[in-house]
Design a protein around this motif. Structure first.
Motif, PDB file in Angstrom:
ATOM      1  N   LYS A  56       0.808  -1.215   0.000  1.00 40.42           N
ATOM      2  CA  LYS A  56       0.000   0.000   0.000  1.00 40.42           C
ATOM      3  C   LYS A  56       0.845   1.270   0.000  1.00 40.42           C
ATOM      4  CE  LYS A  56      -3.742  -2.303   2.525  1.00 40.42           C
ATOM      5  NZ  LYS A  56      -4.570  -2.301   3.758  1.00 40.42           N
ATOM      6  N   LEU A  57       2.153   1.116   0.137  1.00 41.46           N
ATOM      7  CA  LEU A  57       3.012   2.297   0.092  1.00 41.46           C
ATOM      8  C   LEU A  57       2.904   2.958  -1.280  1.00 41.46           C
ATOM      9  CD1 LEU A  57       6.307   1.139   1.864  1.00 41.46           C
ATOM     10  CD2 LEU A  57       4.640   2.795   2.701  1.00 41.46           C
ATOM     11  N   ASN A  58       2.767   4.272  -1.291  1.00 40.98           N
ATOM     12  CA  ASN A  58       2.611   4.972  -2.566  1.00 40.98           C
ATOM     13  C   ASN A  58       3.873   5.738  -2.961  1.00 40.98           C
ATOM     14  OD1 ASN A  58       2.515   6.951  -0.648  1.00 40.98           O
ATOM     15  ND2 ASN A  58       0.483   7.730  -1.197  1.00 40.98           N
ATOM     16  N   CYS A  59       5.012   5.368  -2.377  1.00 44.07           N
ATOM     17  CA  CYS A  59       6.272   5.996  -2.749  1.00 44.07           C
ATOM     18  C   CYS A  59       7.185   4.957  -3.385  1.00 44.07           C
ATOM     19  CB  CYS A  59       6.953   6.623  -1.531  1.00 44.07           C
ATOM     20  SG  CYS A  59       7.480   5.430  -0.287  1.00 44.07           S
ATOM     21  N   ARG A  60       8.158   5.412  -4.141  1.00 40.55           N
ATOM     22  CA  ARG A  60       9.127   4.524  -4.756  1.00 40.55           C
ATOM     23  C   ARG A  60      10.165   4.088  -3.727  1.00 40.55           C
ATOM     24  NH1 ARG A  60       7.472   8.218  -8.451  1.00 40.55           N
ATOM     25  NH2 ARG A  60       6.765   7.364 -10.440  1.00 40.55           N
ATOM     26  N   SER A  61      10.684   2.884  -3.911  1.00 41.08           N
ATOM     27  CA  SER A  61      11.612   2.319  -2.937  1.00 41.08           C
ATOM     28  C   SER A  61      12.817   1.716  -3.643  1.00 41.08           C
ATOM     29  CB  SER A  61      10.927   1.235  -2.091  1.00 41.08           C
ATOM     30  OG  SER A  61       9.779   1.742  -1.439  1.00 41.08           O
ATOM     31  N   LEU A  62      13.987   1.962  -3.095  1.00 41.13           N
ATOM     32  CA  LEU A  62      15.232   1.385  -3.572  1.00 41.13           C
ATOM     33  C   LEU A  62      15.881   0.667  -2.398  1.00 41.13           C
ATOM     34  CD1 LEU A  62      17.439   1.047  -5.740  1.00 41.13           C
ATOM     35  CD2 LEU A  62      18.349   3.283  -5.046  1.00 41.13           C
ATOM     36  N   ILE A  63      16.122  -0.633  -2.534  1.00 41.17           N
ATOM     37  CA  ILE A  63      16.615  -1.452  -1.438  1.00 41.17           C
ATOM     38  C   ILE A  63      18.017  -1.951  -1.756  1.00 41.17           C
ATOM     39  CG2 ILE A  63      16.246  -3.562  -0.094  1.00 41.17           C
ATOM     40  CD1 ILE A  63      13.263  -3.227  -0.588  1.00 41.17           C
ATOM     41  N   PHE A  64      18.930  -1.771  -0.808  1.00 42.24           N
ATOM     42  CA  PHE A  64      20.281  -2.308  -0.910  1.00 42.24           C
ATOM     43  C   PHE A  64      20.467  -3.378   0.156  1.00 42.24           C
ATOM     44  CE2 PHE A  64      20.716   1.978  -2.620  1.00 42.24           C
ATOM     45  CZ  PHE A  64      21.550   1.799  -3.722  1.00 42.24           C
ATOM     46  N   ARG A 117       6.397  -2.285  -9.605  1.00 38.96           N
ATOM     47  CA  ARG A 117       6.489  -1.190 -10.569  1.00 38.96           C
ATOM     48  C   ARG A 117       7.284  -0.024 -10.005  1.00 38.96           C
ATOM     49  NH1 ARG A 117       0.432   0.269 -11.535  1.00 38.96           N
ATOM     50  NH2 ARG A 117       0.555   0.036  -9.245  1.00 38.96           N
ATOM     51  N   PHE A 118       7.353   0.074  -8.694  1.00 34.99           N
ATOM     52  CA  PHE A 118       7.964   1.248  -8.075  1.00 34.99           C
ATOM     53  C   PHE A 118       9.050   0.881  -7.069  1.00 34.99           C
ATOM     54  CE2 PHE A 118       3.377   2.168  -8.777  1.00 34.99           C
ATOM     55  CZ  PHE A 118       3.527   2.983  -9.883  1.00 34.99           C
ATOM     56  N   SER A 119       9.646  -0.298  -7.228  1.00 37.30           N
ATOM     57  CA  SER A 119      10.691  -0.704  -6.290  1.00 37.30           C
ATOM     58  C   SER A 119      11.759  -1.496  -7.020  1.00 37.30           C
ATOM     59  CB  SER A 119      10.102  -1.546  -5.149  1.00 37.30           C
ATOM     60  OG  SER A 119       9.517  -2.738  -5.650  1.00 37.30           O
ATOM     61  N   ALA A 120      12.959  -1.498  -6.472  1.00 36.70           N
ATOM     62  CA  ALA A 120      14.067  -2.252  -7.048  1.00 36.70           C
ATOM     63  C   ALA A 120      14.993  -2.690  -5.930  1.00 36.70           C
ATOM     64  CB  ALA A 120      14.829  -1.415  -8.068  1.00 36.70           C
ATOM     65  N   LEU A 121      15.631  -3.840  -6.136  1.00 31.12           N
ATOM     66  CA  LEU A 121      16.567  -4.404  -5.181  1.00 31.12           C
ATOM     67  C   LEU A 121      17.959  -4.438  -5.785  1.00 31.12           C
ATOM     68  CD1 LEU A 121      17.255  -6.018  -2.552  1.00 31.12           C
ATOM     69  CD2 LEU A 121      16.701  -8.080  -3.848  1.00 31.12           C
ATOM     70  N   VAL A 122      18.932  -3.959  -5.048  1.00 31.68           N
ATOM     71  CA  VAL A 122      20.329  -3.997  -5.466  1.00 31.68           C
ATOM     72  C   VAL A 122      21.092  -4.829  -4.452  1.00 31.68           C
ATOM     73  CG1 VAL A 122      22.417  -2.665  -5.927  1.00 31.68           C
ATOM     74  CG2 VAL A 122      20.181  -1.728  -6.544  1.00 31.68           C
ATOM     75  N   GLU A 123      21.613  -5.967  -4.908  1.00 32.82           N
ATOM     76  CA  GLU A 123      22.424  -6.828  -4.061  1.00 32.82           C
ATOM     77  C   GLU A 123      23.901  -6.508  -4.296  1.00 32.82           C
ATOM     78  OE1 GLU A 123      20.206 -10.348  -5.704  1.00 32.82           O
ATOM     79  OE2 GLU A 123      20.583 -11.059  -3.649  1.00 32.82           O
ATOM     80  N   VAL A 124      24.612  -6.251  -3.237  1.00 30.91           N
ATOM     81  CA  VAL A 124      26.014  -5.852  -3.329  1.00 30.91           C
ATOM     82  C   VAL A 124      26.882  -7.032  -2.922  1.00 30.91           C
ATOM     83  CG1 VAL A 124      27.745  -4.178  -2.611  1.00 30.91           C
ATOM     84  CG2 VAL A 124      25.343  -3.487  -2.784  1.00 30.91           C
ATOM     85  N   GLN A 125      27.741  -7.430  -3.810  1.00 29.71           N
ATOM     86  CA  GLN A 125      28.559  -8.614  -3.576  1.00 29.71           C
ATOM     87  C   GLN A 125      29.659  -8.344  -2.556  1.00 29.71           C
ATOM     88  OE1 GLN A 125      29.970  -9.787  -7.431  1.00 29.71           O
ATOM     89  NE2 GLN A 125      27.936 -10.349  -8.179  1.00 29.71           N
ATOM     90  N   ALA A 126      30.005  -9.396  -1.817  1.00 27.49           N
ATOM     91  CA  ALA A 126      31.080  -9.343  -0.816  1.00 27.49           C
ATOM     92  C   ALA A 126      30.851  -8.222   0.180  1.00 27.49           C
ATOM     93  CB  ALA A 126      32.437  -9.182  -1.503  1.00 27.49           C
ATOM     94  N   CYS A 127      29.627  -8.147   0.671  1.00 32.29           N
ATOM     95  CA  CYS A 127      29.254  -7.047   1.558  1.00 32.29           C
ATOM     96  C   CYS A 127      28.300  -7.560   2.622  1.00 32.29           C
ATOM     97  CB  CYS A 127      28.595  -5.930   0.750  1.00 32.29           C
ATOM     98  SG  CYS A 127      28.263  -4.427   1.693  1.00 32.29           S
TER      99      CYS A 127
END
Length: 327
Positions: free
Chosen positions: A222-230, A251-261
């Motif tokens: 239900k969140l109406n804001c965009r989200s960027l997850i690390f 549609r409004f979110s993305a996941l970034v997986e950081v290696q060796a972290c």
């Protein structure tokens, strides 16, 4: 008694006091904000005429130990500080040089901490803000976004929590100490030094709030804001980040997986965050060294094309970043 004396000193002081931190130039200006839930420290860095980015650190950390790695990157200065005034909110008793909170002072819940953020925004006259939080701080900001949807334009979450606490989480906290076979990393040692500089009771209060947190899963869509997850691929909260991403509107979110972290990507691999954040902010009309956006202009989110969150756009080819898009 110490807390009451501190409150009287704060009430008698001006709205803000300067904090001498050699690492920042110029140093941020620390404000002590009085709320219905007690006093909270907010370090303001940048031009207050610009749009606001608020940060919230992880347990037992503050804005220096949690965010300086990211903000000390020259590229981050041209990106974040060019577009935002940063408001570093500390959990009660986590600010630099904080005195011990009196034992009889009420222990705040996660809802109280989220409501406290709303009062901080009111103090500074901020209507809607961008948010960045790490682990426990990411949970508080996510809860804030769910309770005050019109006041959050976007979420940048690092190793976020979402579910109720589990035995697995407790075991991870015990294992982080390291041992002969797997010695503590530099970042863990730095966090331990930060913890040693804080009063244990102050840390315990925030821990009590986080340990009593409810599951936010059902409200995420239900969140109406965009989200960027690390999240680091070695983080104990990796599966939690995947779960949160699966619950958000893809549609409004993305996941970034950081290696060796691990969990604190802002300190361990801050450069890995820059390109994804830059693309994320482009959806709001913000660019690095942009000359077309007035500093006084509010953020006006525009539609983000699906191609923005492809692995190529998010910097998969720039190791150690890899991107996972929910299907």
């Amino acid at each position: 008694m110490q807390m009451k004396m501190r409150e009287r000193e704060m009430a008698a002081s001006t709205d803000s006091v300067s904090v001498d931190i050699d690492a920042f130039s110029p140093p941020p200006k620390e404000h002590i904000v009085r709320t219905h839930y007690g006093y909270v420290s907010v370090a303001v860095y940048g031009d207050p005429e610009k749009p606001a980015l608020i940060t919230y650190p992880d347990l037992a950390l503050n804005y220096v130990s949690c965010f300086q790695g990211l903000l000390f990157c020259p590229e981050a200065s041209t990106l974040l500080l060019h577009n935002f005034c940063i408001y570093h909110i500390s959990p009660p008793g986590h600010e630099l040089g904080a005195p011990e909170i009196a034992p009889d002072y009420p222990v705040l819940s996660v809802d109280d901490l989220a409501d406290q953020i709303a009062e901080v925004l009111n103090f500074f006259g901020l209507s809607a803000v961008m948010c960045m939080g790490v682990a426990a701080g990411a949970y508080i900001l996510t809860l804030f976004a769910m309770k005050y949807r019109q006041r959050v334009l976007g979420l940048i979450l690092v190793s976020p929590l979402c579910k109720e606490p589990s035995w697995t989480e407790w075991l991870c906290n015990k294992d982080i100490r390291g041992g002969a076979q797997f010695p503590e990393s530099d970042i863990v040692k730095a966090c331990r030094r930060s913890l040693d500089e804080m009063h244990s009771l102050n840390v315990w209060r925030f821990l009590e709030a986080i340990n009593g947190r409810p599951d936010l899963s059902e409200g995420l869509r239900k969140l109406n804001c965009r989200s960027l997850i690390f999240v680091g691929d070695m983080s104990p909260f990796h599966s939690e980040a995947l779960h949160i991403t699966s619950k958000l509107d893809r549609r409004f979110s993305a996941l970034v997986e950081v290696q060796a972290c691990g969990s604190i990507v802002t300190e361990e691999q801050p450069h890995a965050m820059l390109i994804p954040i830059e693309y994320f902010l482009m959806g709001y009309g913000l660019y690095r060294q942009s000359k077309s956006l007035s500093p006084r202009s509010p953020l006006s989110p525009s539609w983000i094309s699906p191609e923005l969150f492809t692995p190529e756009s998010m910097g998969l080819k720039l190791k150690p970043i890899k991107t996972r898009i929910p299907t």
